[in-house]
Design a protein around this motif. Structure first.
Motif, PDB file in Angstrom:
ATOM      1  N   ALA A 160       0.824  -1.210   0.000  1.00  0.00           N
ATOM      2  CA  ALA A 160       0.000   0.000   0.000  1.00  0.00           C
ATOM      3  C   ALA A 160       0.855   1.256   0.000  1.00  0.00           C
ATOM      4  O   ALA A 160       1.872   1.335   0.688  1.00  0.00           O
ATOM      5  CB  ALA A 160      -0.909   0.019   1.219  1.00  0.00           C
ATOM      6  N   VAL A 161       0.421   2.244  -0.766  1.00  0.00           N
ATOM      7  CA  VAL A 161       1.004   3.581  -0.695  1.00  0.00           C
ATOM      8  C   VAL A 161      -0.040   4.442   0.009  1.00  0.00           C
ATOM      9  O   VAL A 161      -1.203   4.036   0.144  1.00  0.00           O
ATOM     10  CB  VAL A 161       1.330   4.104  -2.117  1.00  0.00           C
ATOM     11  CG1 VAL A 161       0.074   4.360  -2.938  1.00  0.00           C
ATOM     12  CG2 VAL A 161       2.192   5.375  -2.071  1.00  0.00           C
ATOM     13  N   GLY A 162       0.352   5.624   0.471  1.00  0.00           N
ATOM     14  CA  GLY A 162      -0.581   6.497   1.185  1.00  0.00           C
ATOM     15  C   GLY A 162      -1.818   6.816   0.364  1.00  0.00           C
ATOM     16  O   GLY A 162      -1.799   6.791  -0.864  1.00  0.00           O
ATOM     17  N   GLU A 163      -2.893   7.113   1.073  1.00  0.00           N
ATOM     18  CA  GLU A 163      -4.112   7.507   0.385  1.00  0.00           C
ATOM     19  C   GLU A 163      -3.868   8.853  -0.286  1.00  0.00           C
ATOM     20  O   GLU A 163      -4.295   9.085  -1.414  1.00  0.00           O
ATOM     21  CB  GLU A 163      -5.230   7.599   1.414  1.00  0.00           C
ATOM     22  CG  GLU A 163      -6.569   7.431   0.784  1.00  0.00           C
ATOM     23  CD  GLU A 163      -7.635   7.207   1.845  1.00  0.00           C
ATOM     24  OE1 GLU A 163      -7.403   6.423   2.781  1.00  0.00           O
ATOM     25  OE2 GLU A 163      -8.678   7.848   1.714  1.00  0.00           O
ATOM     26  N   THR A 164      -3.165   9.721   0.409  1.00  0.00           N
ATOM     27  CA  THR A 164      -2.647  10.931  -0.234  1.00  0.00           C
ATOM     28  C   THR A 164      -1.347  10.509  -0.881  1.00  0.00           C
ATOM     29  O   THR A 164      -0.456   9.993  -0.217  1.00  0.00           O
ATOM     30  CB  THR A 164      -2.368  12.020   0.829  1.00  0.00           C
ATOM     31  OG1 THR A 164      -3.602  12.381   1.421  1.00  0.00           O
ATOM     32  CG2 THR A 164      -1.702  13.227   0.194  1.00  0.00           C
ATOM     33  N   ASN A 165      -1.254  10.680  -2.167  1.00  0.00           N
ATOM     34  CA  ASN A 165      -0.032  10.247  -2.847  1.00  0.00           C
ATOM     35  C   ASN A 165       0.349  11.208  -3.953  1.00  0.00           C
ATOM     36  O   ASN A 165      -0.193  11.165  -5.049  1.00  0.00           O
ATOM     37  CB  ASN A 165      -0.201   8.824  -3.407  1.00  0.00           C
ATOM     38  CG  ASN A 165       1.039   8.355  -4.151  1.00  0.00           C
ATOM     39  OD1 ASN A 165       2.117   8.957  -4.025  1.00  0.00           O
ATOM     40  ND2 ASN A 165       0.900   7.307  -4.935  1.00  0.00           N
ATOM     41  N   TRP A 166       1.308  12.071  -3.649  1.00  0.00           N
ATOM     42  CA  TRP A 166       1.868  12.982  -4.648  1.00  0.00           C
ATOM     43  C   TRP A 166       2.986  12.275  -5.394  1.00  0.00           C
ATOM     44  O   TRP A 166       3.815  11.612  -4.779  1.00  0.00           O
ATOM     45  CB  TRP A 166       2.426  14.241  -3.956  1.00  0.00           C
ATOM     46  CG  TRP A 166       1.360  15.074  -3.317  1.00  0.00           C
ATOM     47  CD1 TRP A 166       1.012  15.105  -1.996  1.00  0.00           C
ATOM     48  CD2 TRP A 166       0.481  15.978  -3.986  1.00  0.00           C
ATOM     49  NE1 TRP A 166      -0.029  15.970  -1.798  1.00  0.00           N
ATOM     50  CE2 TRP A 166      -0.374  16.531  -3.011  1.00  0.00           C
ATOM     51  CE3 TRP A 166       0.320  16.385  -5.318  1.00  0.00           C
ATOM     52  CZ2 TRP A 166      -1.369  17.456  -3.316  1.00  0.00           C
ATOM     53  CZ3 TRP A 166      -0.659  17.313  -5.621  1.00  0.00           C
ATOM     54  CH2 TRP A 166      -1.495  17.837  -4.629  1.00  0.00           C
ATOM     55  N   SER A 167       3.021  12.455  -6.716  1.00  0.00           N
ATOM     56  CA  SER A 167       4.101  11.841  -7.499  1.00  0.00           C
ATOM     57  C   SER A 167       5.347  12.713  -7.483  1.00  0.00           C
ATOM     58  O   SER A 167       6.088  12.761  -8.458  1.00  0.00           O
ATOM     59  CB  SER A 167       3.644  11.645  -8.949  1.00  0.00           C
ATOM     60  OG  SER A 167       2.673  10.641  -8.995  1.00  0.00           O
ATOM     61  N   LEU A 168       5.568  13.416  -6.392  1.00  0.00           N
ATOM     62  CA  LEU A 168       6.682  14.355  -6.325  1.00  0.00           C
ATOM     63  C   LEU A 168       7.560  14.090  -5.119  1.00  0.00           C
ATOM     64  O   LEU A 168       7.082  13.638  -4.080  1.00  0.00           O
ATOM     65  CB  LEU A 168       6.147  15.794  -6.224  1.00  0.00           C
ATOM     66  CG  LEU A 168       5.295  16.284  -7.382  1.00  0.00           C
ATOM     67  CD1 LEU A 168       4.560  17.556  -6.999  1.00  0.00           C
ATOM     68  CD2 LEU A 168       6.144  16.520  -8.615  1.00  0.00           C
ATOM     69  N   LEU A 169       8.824  14.395  -5.287  1.00  0.00           N
ATOM     70  CA  LEU A 169       9.800  14.388  -4.192  1.00  0.00           C
ATOM     71  C   LEU A 169      10.723  15.567  -4.457  1.00  0.00           C
ATOM     72  O   LEU A 169      10.644  16.176  -5.517  1.00  0.00           O
ATOM     73  CB  LEU A 169      10.664  13.122  -4.229  1.00  0.00           C
ATOM     74  CG  LEU A 169      10.173  11.812  -3.639  1.00  0.00           C
ATOM     75  CD1 LEU A 169      11.321  10.815  -3.671  1.00  0.00           C
ATOM     76  CD2 LEU A 169       9.673  11.976  -2.214  1.00  0.00           C
ATOM     77  N   ASN A 170      11.619  15.838  -3.523  1.00  0.00           N
ATOM     78  CA  ASN A 170      12.628  16.847  -3.822  1.00  0.00           C
ATOM     79  C   ASN A 170      13.834  16.195  -4.480  1.00  0.00           C
ATOM     80  O   ASN A 170      14.182  15.059  -4.202  1.00  0.00           O
ATOM     81  CB  ASN A 170      13.041  17.592  -2.558  1.00  0.00           C
ATOM     82  CG  ASN A 170      12.106  18.754  -2.283  1.00  0.00           C
ATOM     83  OD1 ASN A 170      11.435  19.251  -3.213  1.00  0.00           O
ATOM     84  ND2 ASN A 170      12.031  19.173  -1.038  1.00  0.00           N
ATOM     85  N   ASP A 171      14.432  16.986  -5.360  1.00  0.00           N
ATOM     86  CA  ASP A 171      15.595  16.560  -6.093  1.00  0.00           C
ATOM     87  C   ASP A 171      16.750  16.216  -5.154  1.00  0.00           C
ATOM     88  O   ASP A 171      17.438  15.223  -5.314  1.00  0.00           O
ATOM     89  CB  ASP A 171      16.003  17.751  -6.960  1.00  0.00           C
ATOM     90  CG  ASP A 171      16.666  17.299  -8.207  1.00  0.00           C
ATOM     91  OD1 ASP A 171      16.608  16.097  -8.483  1.00  0.00           O
ATOM     92  OD2 ASP A 171      17.247  18.147  -8.903  1.00  0.00           O
TER      93      ASP A 171
END
Ligand code: FUL
Ligand code: CA
Length: 651
Positions: free
Chosen positions: A204-215
């Motif tokens: 499972a991934v979070g229910e809130t799931n942004w496809s972003l991270l910091n570089d």
């Protein structure tokens, strides 16, 4: 790609280990029925788009005849040393129209120079072989695990490396991009890759799931699990999990293959949460996927198909609170036209908007699928779903992010209109597709537990279903004994059960538990805390921790009440996320008088931190009345030691 497969196969398949140590005998590798076409056929039939193969796992054993080491298939009896599993896998993928991915473990417990700069050259040489000789590779997987100890060319010692600097990833990445320009890099150990781990192996991934991270900068567990709303790099989530508890094949898990309802949950919590699903199949020593795993995978694919067979919004009418520039090309109907590249959009500056779907007639449904056209980024922060029921709007669900795909589940409802309200967005929202479905209900398999007293309880997951069970290993049907309450049991036992729903006539998958010696007369020795019996209560949800003032190594001693012939033991770690006290290395002793002790087994619980499942250790049978597990180290590098369950294995 939505879903693709992992295949775990190596020399440790033959030694029943999760991690090979690096010194295992190559002669063991002889998968007499190996057939990569069987793996590909199953994955294809299960709706998957590709396969990632463990070309080299932590043991260092290579499934291809690498020029750079002797520790490979070229010295195995299999196909007289002429075999190449990577080649056969590549050919099978091609035949079945699947993409090929490769797992190459950076940690190598066999290589004598592991830990020195020389190993990096070796690692790159191997990567070059793999990325040059087997056609296009869609993904390369660099596991971050590094347990330190290993065979290392016979040195048998612990070697620690600095994960951040040792592998010099940036130069390795340049090499990879040169050899395979379209590849995606997965890396949990060093520099940020093109996609990310979700911080757990349980599906499972979070229910809130942004496809972003910091570089740049450190990536914590929260970031892996939920992504980063304001991250500056596109790093979508990949949910990796195994169809069985462990990654490699262990005969003791043949009854532990995930059931269709469990796999459906994983599907909703991965693909339905804006992530891809990487589902693992362990290969048996004979070179094939077990029939139980095949069956589960095919039934799972069928269940996904049935759940999303008919889009009830396909012939509906859509209207919106706002349409960008009032222009037709951005109208609400673009969200129900079954085309991913057309979308509904609103005016700049607007971050709240709603879209109403008129189904024309009362319609029954329980799922909604939403998609954002991610070429324009991920925007939606929060939304609600409502239905027009009995003359008013009723809220069905409140949710957060959408991304490439978001599936929302709610109890079945009948309504003529559905409204999606976007209540917050990073920028003006854009929605490419909305689908409405009525997924068939699926019954979950019941849980089976045996208390220390020997009492077996079969617990349904819902209250309305009836339970049928068997005690002779046969598959239960509605003609089997009906469960009417806890059973008093004594010796070794195999219980199998199903839940059955009279109304639909449907049954759940079969759940099965094998219980070993009865534990009624067992006593925990030298421990006055009554709560310690949580270790023997048969309930994996209750755990006990050694008193805080104890320093490692610590012992837990059990009196079995009488002499027994034991051939192994089992440990189930505490599952709580905070300070679980997971044991990573252990010694196991036996005694007939609680005075003189014999060391019977010692070793590691490999990968137990990321995947805290039952650990089964076996040894040559031996008689004793007392057993002692000694914890030598834990997963957090402190002195906390916890146990959810301890048990023994007899032949
Ligand atoms: C983990 C490894 O240690 C396991 O053995 C497995 O390969 C899994 C996919 O990743 O970190
Ligand atoms: Ca569309």
């Amino acid at each position: 790609m939505e879903s693709y497969a992992f295949v775990h196969f190596s020399l440790n398949t033959y030694t029943d280990q999760s991690w090979g140590y690096g010194g295992e005998d190559i002669k063991l590798f002889n998968p007499e029925k190996l057939d990569c076409r069987q793996w590909a056929r199953i994955c294809k039939a299960a709706g998957m788009k590709g396969i990632i193969l463990t070309a080299k796992h932590h043991s260092g054993f290579c499934l291809w005849p690498s020029k750079y080491t002797e520790y490979s298939v070229k010295n195995a009896p299999w196909r007289n040393g002429k075999g190449d599993v990577v080649r056969e896998m590549a050919d099978a993928c091609k035949e079945y129209g699947l993409s090929l991915g490769l797992y190459l473990s950076p940690w190598d417990r066999n290589y004598a120079d592991y830990g020195k700069p020389e190993y990096i050259t070796y690692f790159r040489n191997q990567l070059t072989e793999l990325l040059t000789n087997y056609g296009p590779i869609f993904e390369v997987w660099f596991d971050g695990a590094n347990g330190g100890s290993g065979y290392y060319g016979g040195a048998n010692e612990t070697r620690t490396i600095d994960r951040k600097t040792y592998y010099d990833w940036s130069n390795t990445y340049s090499l990879i991009r040169k050899l395979q320009p379209n590849i995606v890099i997965w890396n949990d150990g060093g520099d940020r890759g093109d996609l990310r781990w979700v911080g757990t192996e349980d599906g499972a991934v979070g229910e809130t799931n942004w496809s972003l991270l910091n570089d740049k900068g450190d990536v914590g567990y929260d970031m892996l699990h939920f992504g980063l709303e304001d991250g500056n790099a596109w790093v979508p989530a990949e949910v990796n999990t195994s169809i069985r508890p462990e990654w490699f094949y262990h005969p003791s898990e043949d009854l532990k293959v995930k059931t269709v309802p469990q796999l459906m949950d994983i599907y909703y919590n991965s693909v339905g949460h804006n992530a891809t699903l990487l589902l693992n199949f362990p290969i048996m020593p004979n070179g094939l996927i077990h029939a139980n795993d095949e069956k589960a995978a095919l039934e799972f694919a069928q269940a996904v198909k049935e759940a999303f067979a008919t889009n009830l919004a396909a012939k509906s009418k859509a209207s919106a609170s706002n349409v960008r520039g009032n222009a037709k090309m951005f109208g609400a109907s673009n969200a129900i036209d079954n085309k991913k590249d057309t979308y509904w959009a609103v005016d700049d500056g607007i971050t709240k908007a709603s879209l109403t779907i008129d189904l024309g007639k009362p319609t029954t449904f329980n799922r909604i699928v939403l998609q954002e056209p991610i070429r324009l980024g991920q925007r939606v922060k929060a939304f609600t779903v409502e239905a027009w029921v009995d003359g008013s709007w009723k809220t069905l669900a409140t949710a957060t992010t959408i991304g490439y795909k978001r599936i929302v589940r709610f109890p079945t409802v009948a309504a003529t209109q559905v409204r999606v309200n976007i209540t917050d967005s990073k920028s003006c929202p854009v929605i490419s597709e909305i689908g409405i479905y009525n997924a068939p209900q699926i019954l979950n398999a019941p849980a089976i537990v045996r208390k220390q007293s020997g009492e077996v309880a079969i617990i349904p997951v819902d209250t309305e279903s009836v339970i049928y069970y068997t005690l002779d290993g046969s598959t239960p049907t509605t003609a089997s004994t009906r469960y009417a309450g806890p059973l008093q049991t004594q010796g070794k036992l195999e219980v199998k059960a199903i839940a059955h729903d009279k109304e639909s006539g449907k049954s759940s998958p079969v759940s099965g538990e094998k219980f070993d010696l009865p534990r009624r007369d067992w006593k925990i020795v030298d421990e006055r805390d009554e709560k310690a019996y949580a270790v023997l209560d048969g309930d994996i949800h209750t755990a006990w921790h050694q008193p805080k003032d104890k320093r490692l190594p610590v012992d837990l001693t059990i009196d079995l009440g009488s002499e027994q012939n034991l051939s192994g033991f089992k440990y189930f770690p505490d599952q709580s996320p905070w300070s679980p006290g997971i044991i990573t290395t252990y010694r196991f002793y036996m005694s007939s008088d609680n005075k003189e002790w014999t060391l019977v087994d010692s070793g590691e619980f490999a990968n137990i931190k990321n995947n805290p499942v039952w650990q089964v250790k076996t040894f040559a049978p031996r008689k004793a009345r007392y057993v002692r597990i000694q914890a030598l180290s834990n997963s957090e590098g402190n002195d906390t030691v916890g146990y959810a369950e301890l048990d023994v294995v007899t032949n």
